[in-house]
Design a protein around this motif. Structure first.
Motif, PDB file in Angstrom:
ATOM      1  N   LEU A 231       0.840  -1.195   0.000  1.00  0.00           N
ATOM      2  CA  LEU A 231       0.000   0.000   0.000  1.00  0.00           C
ATOM      3  C   LEU A 231       0.874   1.244   0.000  1.00  0.00           C
ATOM      4  O   LEU A 231       2.076   1.196   0.270  1.00  0.00           O
ATOM      5  N   ASP A 232       0.229   2.393  -0.283  1.00  0.00           N
ATOM      6  CA  ASP A 232       0.952   3.661  -0.254  1.00  0.00           C
ATOM      7  C   ASP A 232       1.464   3.959   1.149  1.00  0.00           C
ATOM      8  O   ASP A 232       0.954   3.420   2.144  1.00  0.00           O
ATOM      9  N   GLU A 233       2.438   4.839   1.219  1.00  0.00           N
ATOM     10  CA  GLU A 233       2.938   5.279   2.527  1.00  0.00           C
ATOM     11  C   GLU A 233       1.819   5.938   3.327  1.00  0.00           C
ATOM     12  O   GLU A 233       0.965   6.623   2.784  1.00  0.00           O
TER      13      GLU A 233
ATOM     14  N   LEU B 159       1.379  -8.807 -11.320  1.00  0.00           N
ATOM     15  CA  LEU B 159       2.468  -7.879 -11.009  1.00  0.00           C
ATOM     16  C   LEU B 159       3.237  -8.258  -9.751  1.00  0.00           C
ATOM     17  O   LEU B 159       4.275  -7.668  -9.468  1.00  0.00           O
ATOM     18  N   GLY B 160       2.758  -9.205  -8.980  1.00  0.00           N
ATOM     19  CA  GLY B 160       3.447  -9.592  -7.756  1.00  0.00           C
ATOM     20  C   GLY B 160       2.506 -10.292  -6.814  1.00  0.00           C
ATOM     21  O   GLY B 160       1.428 -10.762  -7.209  1.00  0.00           O
TER      22      GLY B 160
ATOM     23  N   THR C 236       5.597  -0.545  -7.431  1.00  0.00           N
ATOM     24  CA  THR C 236       4.163  -0.331  -7.630  1.00  0.00           C
ATOM     25  C   THR C 236       3.477  -0.328  -6.273  1.00  0.00           C
ATOM     26  O   THR C 236       3.724  -1.206  -5.452  1.00  0.00           O
ATOM     27  N   THR C 237       2.624   0.664  -6.030  1.00  0.00           N
ATOM     28  CA  THR C 237       1.862   0.727  -4.784  1.00  0.00           C
ATOM     29  C   THR C 237       0.397   0.970  -5.106  1.00  0.00           C
ATOM     30  O   THR C 237       0.038   1.286  -6.247  1.00  0.00           O
TER      31      THR C 237
ATOM     32  N   LEU D  32      -6.699  -1.810  -0.506  1.00  0.00           N
ATOM     33  CA  LEU D  32      -6.499  -3.247  -0.679  1.00  0.00           C
ATOM     34  C   LEU D  32      -7.174  -3.778  -1.937  1.00  0.00           C
ATOM     35  O   LEU D  32      -6.665  -4.720  -2.562  1.00  0.00           O
ATOM     36  N   SER D  33      -8.303  -3.203  -2.322  1.00  0.00           N
ATOM     37  CA  SER D  33      -8.979  -3.686  -3.529  1.00  0.00           C
ATOM     38  C   SER D  33      -8.092  -3.537  -4.750  1.00  0.00           C
ATOM     39  O   SER D  33      -7.963  -4.458  -5.571  1.00  0.00           O
ATOM     40  N   THR D  34      -7.458  -2.382  -4.895  1.00  0.00           N
ATOM     41  CA  THR D  34      -6.550  -2.162  -6.018  1.00  0.00           C
ATOM     42  C   THR D  34      -5.334  -3.070  -5.907  1.00  0.00           C
ATOM     43  O   THR D  34      -4.858  -3.639  -6.908  1.00  0.00           O
ATOM     44  N   LEU D  35      -4.834  -3.227  -4.692  1.00  0.00           N
ATOM     45  CA  LEU D  35      -3.653  -4.063  -4.476  1.00  0.00           C
ATOM     46  C   LEU D  35      -3.912  -5.495  -4.951  1.00  0.00           C
ATOM     47  O   LEU D  35      -3.087  -6.110  -5.641  1.00  0.00           O
TER      48      LEU D  35
END
Length: 316
Positions: free
Chosen positions: A203-205, A245-246, A229-230, A234-237
């Protein structure tokens, strides 16, 4: 400096007596209506006239009439007594537990997964509680709590913040979410050391879950986690994982909601002891409603038992 003489103030008893007489235009009926003896009522009205320096009533042998001044002051007295009654009702409501406004702050990685349980509990057990929910990141929530903008927080701990008391609710495991073709997809008993070689999406900082993921990596012996990539949520992650992507780490409470959005995901489970996070309520130390928040925490622990978590006792 000259200080003027203070004017005498009418008492509430005097205002009640006069308001009753103004309504009934009869001393005996007015006295009965407010539970006061007729001589006491008459004395209170006379004392009010003396205090205000105004004749309020025109008394005759047959009836009582309001003077022109009395009519205007009767309206004022009624308004004052109405406000006093409202003040007393507000005080009664404030004394009653689980009434009035409760401003609850929740972190984004908890809100979508726990709020249905929290809202159901409040609706069923505390119908007179006006729950207002604010979803923000941890730093913003703590500022709101310290400044009085928020009353109670629901977030991951420990916080280690002076002046903030934590009411632990539960521990939950993290799981590994992978694309379908990943070699760890669907496995159980995954060693934490496997995290050393994985392309971990974060996630983003500002999100505490990002910090927790980095801590888990460090515990696994990985100090450098390249961040290419961040995601803001959580849905986007999870969609990034589905796109190949990982991989990422999800708390168990988020797993069902987030992985149901795609059929391109698998879940891997860590060997015991799995990496975990603790979720708690947090309040200002010595909060006036502290006992109430303790009761709410106890009720929440029971309500959360159906979820994939390990509910904690108060002193955990």
């Amino acid at each position: 400096m000259t200080v003027g003489n203070k004017r005498r103030q009418p008492s509430l008893a005097q205002l009640r007596a006069f308001a009753a007489v103004a309504e009934h235009l009869h001393f005996r009926d007015a006295a009965a209506a407010i539970g006061m003896s007729q001589p006491a009522l008459s004395g209170a009205v006379s004392a009010l006239e003396e205090t205000l320096g105004v004749t309020l009533l025109e008394r005759t042998t047959r009836k009582v009439l309001l003077s022109p001044e009395g009519e205007r002051i009767a309206a004022r007295a009624k308004a004052v007594l109405g406000e006093v009654g409202a003040l007393m009702e507000e005080a009664d409501a404030a004394r009653a537990p689980f009434t009035g406004v409760l401003r609850l702050g929740v972190i984004p990685t908890v809100a979508p997964y726990l709020l249905p349980t929290v809202l159901r509990l409040v609706h069923e057990r505390y119908p007179h509680l006006d729950l207002q929910v604010h979803e923000e990141q941890t730093a913003s929530l703590l500022d709101g709590l310290a400044g009085g903008r928020l009353d109670l927080l629901l977030l991951a701990v420990p916080l280690g913040v002076p002046g903030v008391a934590e009411l632990p609710l539960f521990d939950e495991d993290f799981v590994l979410v992978t694309p379908l073709d990943h070699w760890l997809g669907g496995r159980e008993g995954i060693a934490r050391e496997a995290l050393r070689e994985l392309n971990l999406l974060l996630l983003d900082e500002g999100h505490c879950l990002r910090d927790q993921a980095l801590d888990i990596c460090r515990e696994a012996g990985r100090d450098d986690v390249p961040v290419t990539t961040t995601a803001a949520g959580l849905s986007t992650l999870v969609q990034l994982v589905a796109g190949g992507l990982g991989v990422t780490l999800l708390p168990r409470t988020a797993l069902k909601v987030e992985t149901s959005r795609s059929n391109q995901l698998l879940t891997g489970y860590f060997a015991d002891p799995a990496p975990t996070r603790r979720v708690a309520l947090a309040m200002r130390t010595g909060a006036a409603r502290g006992a109430e928040y303790e009761q709410l925490a106890a009720a929440l622990r029971q309500a959360l038992r159906p979820l994939p978590v390990r509910v904690l006792e108060r002193d955990a």
